[in-house]
Design a protein around this motif. Sequence first.
Motif, PDB file in Angstrom:
ATOM      1  N   VAL A 282     -30.176  55.670 -31.650  1.00  0.00           N
ATOM      2  CA  VAL A 282     -30.967  56.276 -30.584  1.00  0.00           C
ATOM      3  C   VAL A 282     -31.418  55.167 -29.645  1.00  0.00           C
ATOM      4  CG1 VAL A 282     -32.966  57.701 -30.019  1.00  0.00           C
ATOM      5  CG2 VAL A 282     -31.758  58.060 -32.185  1.00  0.00           C
ATOM      6  N   CYS A 283     -31.049  55.267 -28.376  1.00  0.00           N
ATOM      7  CA  CYS A 283     -31.464  54.290 -27.367  1.00  0.00           C
ATOM      8  C   CYS A 283     -32.495  54.962 -26.473  1.00  0.00           C
ATOM      9  CB  CYS A 283     -30.268  53.812 -26.548  1.00  0.00           C
ATOM     10  SG  CYS A 283     -28.961  53.033 -27.513  1.00  0.00           S
ATOM     11  N   SER A 284     -33.766  54.655 -26.687  1.00  0.00           N
ATOM     12  CA  SER A 284     -34.830  55.323 -25.939  1.00  0.00           C
ATOM     13  C   SER A 284     -36.094  54.496 -26.017  1.00  0.00           C
ATOM     14  CB  SER A 284     -35.081  56.728 -26.510  1.00  0.00           C
ATOM     15  OG  SER A 284     -36.198  57.336 -25.907  1.00  0.00           O
ATOM     16  N   ASP A 285     -36.966  54.678 -25.011  1.00  0.00           N
ATOM     17  CA  ASP A 285     -38.260  53.997 -25.025  1.00  0.00           C
ATOM     18  C   ASP A 285     -39.306  54.784 -25.795  1.00  0.00           C
ATOM     19  OD1 ASP A 285     -38.606  56.104 -23.295  1.00  0.00           O
ATOM     20  OD2 ASP A 285     -38.963  54.885 -21.519  1.00  0.00           O
ATOM     21  N   GLY A 286     -38.956  55.981 -26.283  1.00  0.00           N
ATOM     22  CA  GLY A 286     -39.867  56.764 -27.112  1.00  0.00           C
ATOM     23  C   GLY A 286     -40.976  57.472 -26.371  1.00  0.00           C
ATOM     24  N   LEU A 287     -40.898  57.557 -25.033  1.00  0.00           N
ATOM     25  CA  LEU A 287     -41.935  58.246 -24.262  1.00  0.00           C
ATOM     26  C   LEU A 287     -41.663  59.750 -24.303  1.00  0.00           C
ATOM     27  CD1 LEU A 287     -42.254  55.818 -21.209  1.00  0.00           C
ATOM     28  CD2 LEU A 287     -43.612  55.885 -23.306  1.00  0.00           C
ATOM     29  N   TRP A 311     -32.838  52.613 -34.048  1.00  0.00           N
ATOM     30  CA  TRP A 311     -33.529  52.930 -32.798  1.00  0.00           C
ATOM     31  C   TRP A 311     -33.609  51.645 -31.978  1.00  0.00           C
ATOM     32  CZ3 TRP A 311     -36.369  57.811 -32.032  1.00  0.00           C
ATOM     33  CH2 TRP A 311     -36.909  57.920 -30.744  1.00  0.00           C
ATOM     34  N   LEU A 312     -33.019  51.682 -30.783  1.00  0.00           N
ATOM     35  CA  LEU A 312     -33.050  50.542 -29.869  1.00  0.00           C
ATOM     36  C   LEU A 312     -33.977  50.879 -28.716  1.00  0.00           C
ATOM     37  CD1 LEU A 312     -29.234  49.673 -29.792  1.00  0.00           C
ATOM     38  CD2 LEU A 312     -31.009  48.701 -31.248  1.00  0.00           C
ATOM     39  N   ASN A 313     -35.065  50.132 -28.604  1.00  0.00           N
ATOM     40  CA  ASN A 313     -36.084  50.387 -27.591  1.00  0.00           C
ATOM     41  C   ASN A 313     -36.161  49.184 -26.650  1.00  0.00           C
ATOM     42  OD1 ASN A 313     -38.427  50.832 -26.096  1.00  0.00           O
ATOM     43  ND2 ASN A 313     -39.500  51.792 -27.791  1.00  0.00           N
ATOM     44  N   PRO A 314     -35.802  49.334 -25.367  1.00  0.00           N
ATOM     45  CA  PRO A 314     -35.830  48.182 -24.452  1.00  0.00           C
ATOM     46  C   PRO A 314     -37.226  47.619 -24.216  1.00  0.00           C
ATOM     47  CG  PRO A 314     -35.398  50.223 -23.259  1.00  0.00           C
ATOM     48  CD  PRO A 314     -35.311  50.552 -24.711  1.00  0.00           C
ATOM     49  N   LEU A 315     -38.262  48.419 -24.469  1.00  0.00           N
ATOM     50  CA  LEU A 315     -39.632  47.911 -24.299  1.00  0.00           C
ATOM     51  C   LEU A 315     -39.971  46.844 -25.332  1.00  0.00           C
ATOM     52  CD1 LEU A 315     -41.577  51.229 -23.561  1.00  0.00           C
ATOM     53  CD2 LEU A 315     -40.565  49.626 -21.944  1.00  0.00           C
ATOM     54  N   LYS A 316     -39.207  46.789 -26.400  1.00  0.00           N
ATOM     55  CA  LYS A 316     -39.452  45.790 -27.442  1.00  0.00           C
ATOM     56  C   LYS A 316     -39.082  44.385 -26.969  1.00  0.00           C
ATOM     57  CE  LYS A 316     -39.039  45.674 -32.481  1.00  0.00           C
ATOM     58  NZ  LYS A 316     -38.793  44.246 -32.669  1.00  0.00           N
ATOM     59  N   VAL A 325     -47.149  54.677 -28.584  1.00  0.00           N
ATOM     60  CA  VAL A 325     -47.000  56.007 -28.010  1.00  0.00           C
ATOM     61  C   VAL A 325     -46.720  56.999 -29.127  1.00  0.00           C
ATOM     62  CG1 VAL A 325     -46.219  55.140 -25.787  1.00  0.00           C
ATOM     63  CG2 VAL A 325     -44.547  55.591 -27.573  1.00  0.00           C
ATOM     64  N   ARG A 326     -47.063  58.257 -28.880  1.00  0.00           N
ATOM     65  CA  ARG A 326     -46.990  59.254 -29.942  1.00  0.00           C
ATOM     66  C   ARG A 326     -45.562  59.471 -30.433  1.00  0.00           C
ATOM     67  NH1 ARG A 326     -49.610  64.588 -27.961  1.00  0.00           N
ATOM     68  NH2 ARG A 326     -48.167  64.177 -26.247  1.00  0.00           N
ATOM     69  N   GLY A 327     -44.613  59.396 -29.517  1.00  0.00           N
ATOM     70  CA  GLY A 327     -43.235  59.604 -29.917  1.00  0.00           C
ATOM     71  C   GLY A 327     -42.751  58.556 -30.904  1.00  0.00           C
ATOM     72  N   MET A 328     -43.008  57.284 -30.615  1.00  0.00           N
ATOM     73  CA  MET A 328     -42.563  56.222 -31.506  1.00  0.00           C
ATOM     74  C   MET A 328     -43.341  56.254 -32.814  1.00  0.00           C
ATOM     75  SD  MET A 328     -39.997  54.762 -30.187  1.00  0.00           S
ATOM     76  CE  MET A 328     -39.878  53.930 -31.742  1.00  0.00           C
ATOM     77  N   GLN A 329     -44.613  56.614 -32.765  1.00  0.00           N
ATOM     78  CA  GLN A 329     -45.403  56.718 -33.987  1.00  0.00           C
ATOM     79  C   GLN A 329     -44.819  57.768 -34.925  1.00  0.00           C
ATOM     80  OE1 GLN A 329     -48.179  55.212 -35.234  1.00  0.00           O
ATOM     81  NE2 GLN A 329     -48.334  53.702 -33.596  1.00  0.00           N
ATOM     82  N   ALA A 330     -44.342  58.873 -34.349  1.00  0.00           N
ATOM     83  CA  ALA A 330     -43.759  59.936 -35.177  1.00  0.00           C
ATOM     84  C   ALA A 330     -42.384  59.571 -35.697  1.00  0.00           C
ATOM     85  CB  ALA A 330     -43.677  61.227 -34.361  1.00  0.00           C
ATOM     86  N   ALA A 331     -41.629  58.752 -34.945  1.00  0.00           N
ATOM     87  CA  ALA A 331     -40.250  58.446 -35.326  1.00  0.00           C
ATOM     88  C   ALA A 331     -40.142  57.261 -36.281  1.00  0.00           C
ATOM     89  CB  ALA A 331     -39.416  58.168 -34.068  1.00  0.00           C
ATOM     90  N   LEU A 332     -41.053  56.300 -36.199  1.00  0.00           N
ATOM     91  CA  LEU A 332     -40.926  55.048 -36.949  1.00  0.00           C
ATOM     92  C   LEU A 332     -40.744  55.207 -38.458  1.00  0.00           C
ATOM     93  CD1 LEU A 332     -43.304  52.456 -35.239  1.00  0.00           C
ATOM     94  CD2 LEU A 332     -40.851  52.269 -35.617  1.00  0.00           C
ATOM     95  N   PRO A 333     -41.447  56.124 -39.122  1.00  0.00           N
ATOM     96  CA  PRO A 333     -41.266  56.219 -40.582  1.00  0.00           C
ATOM     97  C   PRO A 333     -39.855  56.583 -41.012  1.00  0.00           C
ATOM     98  CG  PRO A 333     -43.286  57.334 -39.898  1.00  0.00           C
ATOM     99  CD  PRO A 333     -42.524  57.019 -38.656  1.00  0.00           C
ATOM    100  N   HIS A 334     -39.046  57.097 -40.105  1.00  0.00           N
ATOM    101  CA  HIS A 334     -37.717  57.574 -40.469  1.00  0.00           C
ATOM    102  C   HIS A 334     -36.606  56.698 -39.867  1.00  0.00           C
ATOM    103  CE1 HIS A 334     -40.094  61.017 -41.625  1.00  0.00           C
ATOM    104  NE2 HIS A 334     -40.483  61.181 -40.378  1.00  0.00           N
ATOM    105  N   ILE A 335     -36.964  55.508 -39.390  1.00  0.00           N
ATOM    106  CA  ILE A 335     -36.006  54.595 -38.768  1.00  0.00           C
ATOM    107  C   ILE A 335     -35.669  53.479 -39.749  1.00  0.00           C
ATOM    108  CG2 ILE A 335     -35.659  52.958 -36.890  1.00  0.00           C
ATOM    109  CD1 ILE A 335     -37.499  54.655 -35.173  1.00  0.00           C
ATOM    110  N   ASP A 336     -34.389  53.189 -39.891  1.00  0.00           N
ATOM    111  CA  ASP A 336     -33.961  52.109 -40.770  1.00  0.00           C
ATOM    112  C   ASP A 336     -33.946  50.766 -40.059  1.00  0.00           C
ATOM    113  OD1 ASP A 336     -33.214  53.691 -43.193  1.00  0.00           O
ATOM    114  OD2 ASP A 336     -31.816  54.611 -41.792  1.00  0.00           O
ATOM    115  N   VAL A 337     -33.549  50.750 -38.793  1.00  0.00           N
ATOM    116  CA  VAL A 337     -33.490  49.511 -38.008  1.00  0.00           C
ATOM    117  C   VAL A 337     -34.147  49.779 -36.659  1.00  0.00           C
ATOM    118  CG1 VAL A 337     -32.022  47.768 -36.953  1.00  0.00           C
ATOM    119  CG2 VAL A 337     -31.358  48.778 -39.135  1.00  0.00           C
TER     120      VAL A 337
END
Length: 358
Positions: A282-287, A311-316, A325-337
């Motif tokens: 997934v290539c997204s900033d999570g907004l 998950w590749l986030n260019p803001l990193k 942000v709420r989107g990344m907070q919800a997604a992080l527990p299920h991301i391997d990389v």
Amino acid sequence: MSDPVELATRFCRVLRAEGLAVGTGQIIDFCRAAAELGELYWAGLATLVSDREEIAVYDRVFRAFFSGHESMSMPEPQPDAPAVMRTAHTAGLADPSDEDADQQVAMASHVELLRKKSFADCTEDELHALFAAGARLPVATRRSRRYRAARKGSPDFQRTLRASFRTGAEPVRRAWRVRRLRPRRVVLLLDVSGSMAAYSRALLFFAHAGVRAQRGWEVFCFGTRLTRVTRELAQGTPDEALRRAADEVVDWDGGTRIGESLKRFLDGYGHGGLARGAWVVVCSDGLEFGDPEMLGQQMLRLSRLAHRVVWLNPLKEDPAYEPLVRGMQAALPHIDVFSSGHNLAGLVEGLAGALGPR
């Protein structure tokens, strides 16, 4: 001096005798990479080695085979002279003039700088030059149920028994086998919403390179809805492919509903086989403009179905970045990389650290 192609072919045959799976296709890729990069060692490492365990064998064979060629000895890493900047004259594959060599070095140096330049700062011409030079994409592989002969691994009792018929039923020569490597599907989910406008075009360039270079790559774009663009990116030049993809994606530079887009992907394609056992990137900033709880639920479904979730986030790119942000907070527990994808080096590094036989 021996013919370069003949020399490279004999080297590949020695690697094959040592148990590496080096076929005709790999030999052709090796010759092309060596002629383009101008560095024999790194060209072979990128095209002939498919497993981390094979690196030691490759190093040993390379040292022994080219021990009589000083110009072909294994290079030491130098920060001021990267391997890609060395010319074919150094590797012994060509004999260009000094002027041509200087041009090759300058071109390689320019591309190396572009690899580390943020996509947001790249011009249109720089993006073309960057991806025209080749993205050198990592290969996702998996161990299949089939085996191949090898010099070490698990015992191959069937071949050992057949060989014993020649020695009076005595198993004098034991045979070994290892599992074959097969490509693993890679699914790219690219965020083309307004907040990703500075990176969307470069990500599609990257997706086009992946679809053209390797089998099993699938590409989807999402903003407020999901659009499959694999077929549009599979043919033609990058500009033509992007033009066709833009015609299909109706929500370009719009809002972002990651959770709803993931649900459409899983309902329509994921459980049908595209995501099962695949690397999903997934290539997204999570907004996320939608419901973060839905995003968390769909990421949980995705993590249970996919082999790995990247998950590749260019803001990193910013060292001070925190996924608040709420989107990344919800997604992080299920991301391997979780890595940055703001430039080509970040994209390749994020994938190369994860892809491989598991």
